[in-house]
Design an enzyme around this catalytic site. Structure first.
Site, PDB file in Angstrom:
ATOM      1  N   GLU A   1       0.838  -1.202   0.000  1.00 39.46           N
ATOM      2  CA  GLU A   1       0.000   0.000   0.000  1.00 39.46           C
ATOM      3  C   GLU A   1       0.877   1.258   0.000  1.00 39.46           C
ATOM      4  O   GLU A   1       1.740   1.416   0.870  1.00 39.46           O
ATOM      5  CB  GLU A   1      -0.904   0.033   1.230  1.00 39.46           C
TER       6      GLU A   1
ATOM      7  N   GLU B   1      -3.597   1.568   9.816  1.00 39.06           N
ATOM      8  CA  GLU B   1      -3.498   1.447   8.358  1.00 39.06           C
ATOM      9  C   GLU B   1      -3.744   0.004   7.927  1.00 39.06           C
ATOM     10  O   GLU B   1      -4.421  -0.253   6.922  1.00 39.06           O
ATOM     11  CB  GLU B   1      -2.134   1.929   7.869  1.00 39.06           C
TER      12      GLU B   1
ATOM     13  N   GLU C   1     -10.995  -2.454   3.637  1.00 43.77           N
ATOM     14  CA  GLU C   1     -11.155  -2.207   2.204  1.00 43.77           C
ATOM     15  C   GLU C   1     -11.172  -3.514   1.413  1.00 43.77           C
ATOM     16  O   GLU C   1     -11.987  -3.684   0.500  1.00 43.77           O
ATOM     17  CB  GLU C   1     -10.030  -1.294   1.697  1.00 43.77           C
TER      18      GLU C   1
END
Length: 127
Positions: free
Chosen positions: A32, A73, A80
């Protein structure tokens, strides 16, 4: 009798299995861009704290805040991925879940920034 699809490890094998899952999670979140940016922010912050002569306690608090940011995170990325898997079409519920994860990350970034601003300001202007 059928064998279970997943065997639950115990004792030291459980520790090794858990460590391997954590490492796999780290490798996943490392893909990411946001996490890589946060990691860069972390290292720059450590250098800045060292340059202004921050105490060991101040550095430990910064590390703890950044660990909180990294975990937030990772959880945001997990949310997600689950939303994208369960509901690939755009839905308001999926949007809300992703927005809430993003807000949690933003709160941790703000906490890191506020703390760094306080410590750096203290050492640069009052130290």
């Amino acid at each position: 009798m059928t064998k279970p699809a997943v065997t639950k490890e115990t004792g030291f094998r459980h520790f090794i299995a858990a460590a391997s899952y954590s490492w796999a999670g780290f490798l996943r979140v490392l893909k990411e861009a946001a996490f890589r940016q946060e990691l860069g922010f972390f290292f720059v912050s450590l250098v800045a704290l060292a340059l202004v002569g921050a105490s060991a306690g101040e550095i430990v608090v910064a590390v703890l805040l950044f660990l909180g940011l990294f975990s937030m995170e990772a959880m945001n990325t997990a949310v997600e991925e689950v939303i994208d898997r369960i509901s690939p079409e755009i839905s308001i519920v999926g949007k809300h879940a992703k927005d809430l994860g993003s807000f949690a990350v933003t709160c941790m970034i703000a906490a890191c920034c506020l703390y760094l601003g306080f410590v750096l300001g203290k050492h640069l202007f009052f130290g």
